[in-house]
Design a protein around this motif. Sequence first.
Motif, PDB file in Angstrom:
ATOM      1  N   LEU A  11       3.122   3.670  11.399  1.00  0.00           N
ATOM      2  CA  LEU A  11       2.009   2.704  11.366  1.00  0.00           C
ATOM      3  C   LEU A  11       1.763   2.178   9.949  1.00  0.00           C
ATOM      4  O   LEU A  11       1.483   0.988   9.753  1.00  0.00           O
ATOM      5  CB  LEU A  11       0.734   3.332  11.920  1.00  0.00           C
ATOM      6  CG  LEU A  11       0.669   3.502  13.427  1.00  0.00           C
ATOM      7  CD1 LEU A  11      -0.626   4.224  13.813  1.00  0.00           C
ATOM      8  CD2 LEU A  11       0.721   2.165  14.116  1.00  0.00           C
ATOM      9  N   LEU A  12       1.869   3.042   8.954  1.00  0.00           N
ATOM     10  CA  LEU A  12       1.690   2.635   7.562  1.00  0.00           C
ATOM     11  C   LEU A  12       2.777   1.640   7.162  1.00  0.00           C
ATOM     12  O   LEU A  12       2.498   0.639   6.492  1.00  0.00           O
ATOM     13  CB  LEU A  12       1.718   3.868   6.655  1.00  0.00           C
ATOM     14  CG  LEU A  12       1.435   3.617   5.182  1.00  0.00           C
ATOM     15  CD1 LEU A  12       0.023   3.083   5.006  1.00  0.00           C
ATOM     16  CD2 LEU A  12       1.615   4.892   4.392  1.00  0.00           C
ATOM     17  N   PHE A  14       4.471  -0.389   9.206  1.00  0.00           N
ATOM     18  CA  PHE A  14       4.215  -1.657   9.887  1.00  0.00           C
ATOM     19  C   PHE A  14       3.043  -2.424   9.265  1.00  0.00           C
ATOM     20  O   PHE A  14       3.047  -3.647   9.218  1.00  0.00           O
ATOM     21  CB  PHE A  14       3.950  -1.433  11.382  1.00  0.00           C
ATOM     22  CG  PHE A  14       5.189  -1.248  12.196  1.00  0.00           C
ATOM     23  CD1 PHE A  14       6.254  -2.118  12.088  1.00  0.00           C
ATOM     24  CD2 PHE A  14       5.306  -0.178  13.074  1.00  0.00           C
ATOM     25  CE1 PHE A  14       7.400  -1.955  12.832  1.00  0.00           C
ATOM     26  CE2 PHE A  14       6.441   0.000  13.823  1.00  0.00           C
ATOM     27  CZ  PHE A  14       7.502  -0.882  13.699  1.00  0.00           C
ATOM     28  N   SER A  15       2.041  -1.745   8.774  1.00  0.00           N
ATOM     29  CA  SER A  15       0.899  -2.437   8.155  1.00  0.00           C
ATOM     30  C   SER A  15       1.228  -2.914   6.743  1.00  0.00           C
ATOM     31  O   SER A  15       0.625  -3.858   6.240  1.00  0.00           O
ATOM     32  CB  SER A  15      -0.340  -1.550   8.154  1.00  0.00           C
ATOM     33  OG  SER A  15      -0.129  -0.412   7.329  1.00  0.00           O
ATOM     34  N   ALA A  16       2.177  -2.293   6.066  1.00  0.00           N
ATOM     35  CA  ALA A  16       2.529  -2.682   4.708  1.00  0.00           C
ATOM     36  C   ALA A  16       3.433  -3.908   4.692  1.00  0.00           C
ATOM     37  O   ALA A  16       3.458  -4.656   3.707  1.00  0.00           O
ATOM     38  CB  ALA A  16       3.197  -1.521   3.984  1.00  0.00           C
TER      39      ALA A  16
END
Length: 185
Positions: A11-12, A14-16
């Motif tokens: 998730l980190l 994909f958000s970055a």
Amino acid sequence: MKLFQRFFLILLAFSAIPVIGMGVLMLSSRGAVQDNARLLHQRLAALTADSAERTIEQLNRALSVVADLEVSRGRRSLDLTILQHASAGDSNVALISVLDASGREAYRSADPDLFPDATLRDRSDDPAVAQCLRTGHLALGASVTVGGQSMVPVAHPLTDGRLLYMVYSLRGLQRRLAGMPKGGR
């Protein structure tokens, strides 16, 4: 590694990706932003120069009264009519007068709202008049403020030794410059 830690890292990541993409996009468009700002400043400078040029052209047209004064050869009634016509014909002419060879007003026409005192004055101490008397050429004085308006004094020699003295309003130029967009934060 536990399942929660793997899920959190995915998730980190994909958000970055969007944040990194926006950072790259902003860095790559920096040159375009600078080019647009430079182009805007060039256009504003051109508009300012054009406005100043139009004001000088209007002043030049107002000075066409010199030819009429040369033809009148100092006949008082004709000179007064010429001055009144020039004053009425151009709203930027706030004061127009004919000076004798010593710099004293012989007669004048003025906007009564800006120049209510109708007494004839000695203008020999005006820098534009002094320069015109010294050089024998057209002289523009430094801008002065009269009635909240910027004006420029102009002295023009006549062939018979007299001078044309005019106080020309710059309110049109002021309005155009005030209407231009200004930078700010």
